[in-house]
Design an enzyme around this catalytic site. Structure first.
Site, PDB file in Angstrom:
ATOM      1  N   GLN A 357     -11.573   0.267  58.668  1.00 43.17           N
ATOM      2  CA  GLN A 357     -11.780   1.549  57.982  1.00 43.17           C
ATOM      3  C   GLN A 357     -10.973   2.671  58.639  1.00 43.17           C
ATOM      4  O   GLN A 357     -10.357   3.494  57.950  1.00 43.17           O
ATOM      5  CB  GLN A 357     -13.284   1.887  58.009  1.00 43.17           C
ATOM      6  N   GLU A 384     -23.272 -21.545  66.478  1.00 41.78           N
ATOM      7  CA  GLU A 384     -24.190 -21.576  67.636  1.00 41.78           C
ATOM      8  C   GLU A 384     -25.519 -20.900  67.288  1.00 41.78           C
ATOM      9  O   GLU A 384     -26.131 -20.230  68.112  1.00 41.78           O
ATOM     10  CB  GLU A 384     -23.557 -20.885  68.850  1.00 41.78           C
TER      11      GLU A 384
HETATM   12  C1  LIG Z   1     -15.779 -22.467  62.215  1.00 43.37           C
HETATM   13  C2  LIG Z   1     -17.011 -23.247  62.517  1.00 43.37           C
HETATM   14  C3  LIG Z   1     -17.060 -24.031  63.664  1.00 43.37           C
HETATM   15  C4  LIG Z   1     -18.191 -24.787  63.948  1.00 43.37           C
HETATM   16  N1  LIG Z   1     -18.176 -25.618  65.037  1.00 43.37           N
HETATM   17  C5  LIG Z   1     -19.216 -26.475  65.219  1.00 43.37           C
HETATM   18  C6  LIG Z   1     -19.146 -27.488  66.240  1.00 43.37           C
HETATM   19  O1  LIG Z   1     -18.182 -27.580  66.997  1.00 43.37           O
HETATM   20  N2  LIG Z   1     -20.176 -28.370  66.337  1.00 43.37           N
HETATM   21  C7  LIG Z   1     -21.265 -28.300  65.526  1.00 43.37           C
HETATM   22  O2  LIG Z   1     -22.157 -29.119  65.667  1.00 43.37           O
HETATM   23  N3  LIG Z   1     -21.370 -27.343  64.551  1.00 43.37           N
HETATM   24  C8  LIG Z   1     -20.366 -26.444  64.386  1.00 43.37           C
HETATM   25  N4  LIG Z   1     -20.439 -25.492  63.381  1.00 43.37           N
HETATM   26  C9  LIG Z   1     -21.620 -25.442  62.529  1.00 43.37           C
HETATM   27  C10 LIG Z   1     -22.495 -24.199  62.735  1.00 43.37           C
HETATM   28  O3  LIG Z   1     -23.140 -24.244  63.968  1.00 43.37           O
HETATM   29  C11 LIG Z   1     -23.464 -24.121  61.528  1.00 43.37           C
HETATM   30  O4  LIG Z   1     -22.678 -23.767  60.401  1.00 43.37           O
HETATM   31  C12 LIG Z   1     -24.582 -23.131  61.747  1.00 43.37           C
HETATM   32  O5  LIG Z   1     -25.482 -23.607  62.724  1.00 43.37           O
HETATM   33  C13 LIG Z   1     -25.377 -22.846  60.457  1.00 43.37           C
HETATM   34  O6  LIG Z   1     -25.753 -24.018  59.796  1.00 43.37           O
HETATM   35  P1  LIG Z   1     -25.452 -24.179  58.228  1.00 43.37           P
HETATM   36  O7  LIG Z   1     -24.021 -23.833  58.014  1.00 43.37           O
HETATM   37  O8  LIG Z   1     -25.923 -25.495  57.773  1.00 43.37           O
HETATM   38  O9  LIG Z   1     -26.314 -23.029  57.537  1.00 43.37           O
HETATM   39  P2  LIG Z   1     -27.827 -23.160  57.003  1.00 43.37           P
HETATM   40  O10 LIG Z   1     -28.698 -23.685  58.098  1.00 43.37           O
HETATM   41  O11 LIG Z   1     -27.826 -23.867  55.705  1.00 43.37           O
HETATM   42  O12 LIG Z   1     -28.202 -21.640  56.773  1.00 43.37           O
HETATM   43  C14 LIG Z   1     -27.849 -20.935  55.588  1.00 43.37           C
HETATM   44  C15 LIG Z   1     -28.490 -19.543  55.658  1.00 43.37           C
HETATM   45  O13 LIG Z   1     -29.931 -19.682  55.679  1.00 43.37           O
HETATM   46  C16 LIG Z   1     -30.457 -19.013  56.802  1.00 43.37           C
HETATM   47  N5  LIG Z   1     -31.641 -19.710  57.313  1.00 43.37           N
HETATM   48  C17 LIG Z   1     -31.791 -21.053  57.509  1.00 43.37           C
HETATM   49  N6  LIG Z   1     -33.009 -21.318  57.983  1.00 43.37           N
HETATM   50  C18 LIG Z   1     -33.649 -20.125  58.098  1.00 43.37           C
HETATM   51  C19 LIG Z   1     -34.942 -19.732  58.559  1.00 43.37           C
HETATM   52  N7  LIG Z   1     -35.836 -20.621  58.999  1.00 43.37           N
HETATM   53  N8  LIG Z   1     -35.249 -18.417  58.533  1.00 43.37           N
HETATM   54  C20 LIG Z   1     -34.349 -17.493  58.101  1.00 43.37           C
HETATM   55  N9  LIG Z   1     -33.117 -17.807  57.670  1.00 43.37           N
HETATM   56  C21 LIG Z   1     -32.762 -19.112  57.675  1.00 43.37           C
HETATM   57  C22 LIG Z   1     -29.326 -19.018  57.834  1.00 43.37           C
HETATM   58  O14 LIG Z   1     -29.497 -18.025  58.820  1.00 43.37           O
HETATM   59  C23 LIG Z   1     -28.127 -18.775  56.939  1.00 43.37           C
HETATM   60  O15 LIG Z   1     -27.993 -17.431  56.671  1.00 43.37           O
HETATM   61  C24 LIG Z   1     -19.314 -24.720  63.093  1.00 43.37           C
HETATM   62  C25 LIG Z   1     -19.275 -23.912  61.943  1.00 43.37           C
HETATM   63  C26 LIG Z   1     -18.143 -23.200  61.646  1.00 43.37           C
HETATM   64  C27 LIG Z   1     -18.113 -22.378  60.385  1.00 43.37           C
END
Ligand SMILES: Cc1cc2nc3c(=O)[nH]c(=O)nc-3n(C[C@H](O)[C@H](O)[C@H](O)COP(=O)(O)OP(=O)(O)OC[C@H]3O[C@@H](n4cnc5c(N)ncnc54)[C@H](O)[C@@H]3O)c2cc1C
Length: 404
Positions: A357, A384
């Site tokens: 911005q 994480e």
């Molecule tokens: C670039 C990148 C690198 C990564 N590297 C790694 C890696 O090296 N190793 C690895 O294992 N993983 C890795 N990840 C995965 C990452 O840790 C997950 O994407 C993250 O933990 C979220 O899980 P999800 O994407 O399944 O989201 P979801 O769990 O499906 O969540 C979706 C939404 O719902 C919300 N939500 C879910 N449950 C609740 C609750 N109980 N209360 C309130 N809100 C909730 C979440 O906060 C989020 O906003 C990586 C992801 C990315 C994008």
């Protein structure tokens, strides 16, 4: 126990200046190119290995600091240079930390050097725990590990999602459920050695930010690994499962503690991105003239910068506090590890947004790095543990109740 002090000691100042120099001279000048190429910056990883910034010795030196501040200090400086390249260099440490945290001394000696490769031919490692159906809800993991007593091998099957370095790594550390009825307490971590048949990955995933860091889904199709690849060994696992079956919660709490401990370092990465954007916006606001004066002479602009600086410093205090507490075995009674990552991640998002911005139209162009920092910052409210999950951890810690 080390005294907590905000006065960095000589070694910490030297470390900060050395990593900053590498970030300024090697990482930042290359950042736009590797972001555009969306490729792992192998030459820069090799350069980091040559100067001693990539390898177990570097990590071990940081971990040895009794104040716990060395790793966050180094992370902030490196990610100030660039988050995508930073993660290509520090991503391996996730797998190494898992081996270090759960493995036996013999496993450490066998696998950690293979995670990094050598200076002439560096390797990267991956830590794969997230699954398509098990992200925040780690306990619902579907990947299975079955022990084959006849061959003393573990057979792994399942799918892992979004693994940093997935498929391009030599060593993959994967988590899998040994006893699904026990949820997260029935899970274990395994080293999958380089070249093991049955482990495959998708092509790299295309991302909003961190484009120089490789991310892929990983498939485990009857992957057979020797018994010695179970981190911690079978005896320890059997004892842990027996305790979990009788309802004792110790192992689940231990896993949570591992996450809590790694979070401040991730928060420090976010700080690096935020600081880069703040510094750039401050310089720009002093230079850019509108209505006959530098835009910083408008309170609206100066106050925005004042808030950015204050928020970054506040987040750093939380990161350093949690790092010190973790290193000195102070219990996180209020989710302090989560607080640090939550605050730093949200500060990175808001500071980079404000930086765009403050640059106006220039902020929207690729001619300036703030658009990249804006894209990179977003990951810090997601991986994480998302911001919502960090708030859950804090809420549960302060209330002692099962907040959902
Ligand atoms: C670039 C990148 C690198 C990564 N590297 C790694 C890696 O090296 N190793 C690895 O294992 N993983 C890795 N990840 C995965 C990452 O840790 C997950 O994407 C993250 O933990 C979220 O899980 P999800 O994407 O399944 O989201 P979801 O769990 O499906 O969540 C979706 C939404 O719902 C919300 N939500 C879910 N449950 C609740 C609750 N109980 N209360 C309130 N809100 C909730 C979440 O906060 C989020 O906003 C990586 C992801 C990315 C994008």
């Amino acid at each position: 126990m080390a005294e907590f002090s905000l006065d960095l000691n000589e070694e910490q100042r030297d470390l900060r200046d050395w990593v900053h120099g590498f970030a300024a001279e090697v990482v930042r000048p290359a950042a736009a190119e590797w972001d555009a190429r969306e490729e792992t910056p192998w030459p820069i990883i090799q350069e980091a290995a040559k100067v001693g910034l990539y390898g177990f010795e570097f990590l071990a030196t940081c971990w040895a600091d009794p104040t716990g501040l060395s790793l966050p200090i180094a992370s902030e400086e490196l990610f100030w240079g660039d988050a995508g390249i930073g993660l290509s260099i520090f991503g391996t440490s996730l797998a190494v930390a898992a081996i270090y945290g759960a493995g036996t001394p013999d496993q450490l000696v066998e696998w950690v050097p293979q995670c990094f490769g050598d200076v002439d031919q560096p390797a990267v490692a991956a830590f794969c725990t997230t699954e398509p159906e098990a992200g925040s809800d780690v306990g619902s993991m579907r990947s299975r590990a079955v022990y084959d007593e006849a061959t003393d091998e573990w057979v792994l099957n399942g799918q892992k999602a979004y693994a940093t370095n997935g498929g391009i790594a030599g060593v993959h550390v994967v988590t899998a459920s040994v006893e699904p009825d026990l949820g997260s307490r029935g899970q274990a971590a395994f080293v999958v050695p380089p070249g093991t048949p049955g482990l495959t990955a998708t092509r790299k995933l295309r991302k909003l930010g961190l484009r120089a860091s490789h991310t892929a889904d990983v498939f485990l199709d009857d992957v057979r690994v020797p018994g010695r690849c179970l981190l911690g060994g079978k005896e320890a696992l059997d004892e842990r499962l027996a305790r979990a079956r009788t309802g004792q919660r110790a192992s689940g709490q231990a896993a949570m503690r591992t996450f809590e401990l790694s979070r401040p370092t991730v928060g420090a990465q976010a700080l690096g991105v935020a600081r880069a954007a703040y510094e750039y916006a401050l310089d720009y606001a002093k230079e850019r003239v509108q209505f006959g004066r530098p835009i910083i002479e408008n309170q609206a602009v100066a106050f925005a910068l004042a808030d950015m600086k204050m928020e970054i410093d506040a987040a750093r205090l939380l990161v350093w506090r949690a790092s010190w507490m973790g290193r000195n075995n102070r219990p996180f009674t209020a989710g302090e590890g989560s607080m640090s990552k939550l605050k730093a991640g949200e500060v990175a998002v808001s500071v980079t947004d404000r930086a765009v911005q403050l640059l106006g139209g220039a902020g929207f162009l690729r001619d300036h790095p703030v658009e990249r920092w804006y894209r990179d910052a977003k990951i810090y409210t997601i991986f994480e543990g998302t911001s919502e999950i960090q708030r859950l951890v804090i809420s549960r810690a302060i209330s002692g109740m099962q907040i959902r």
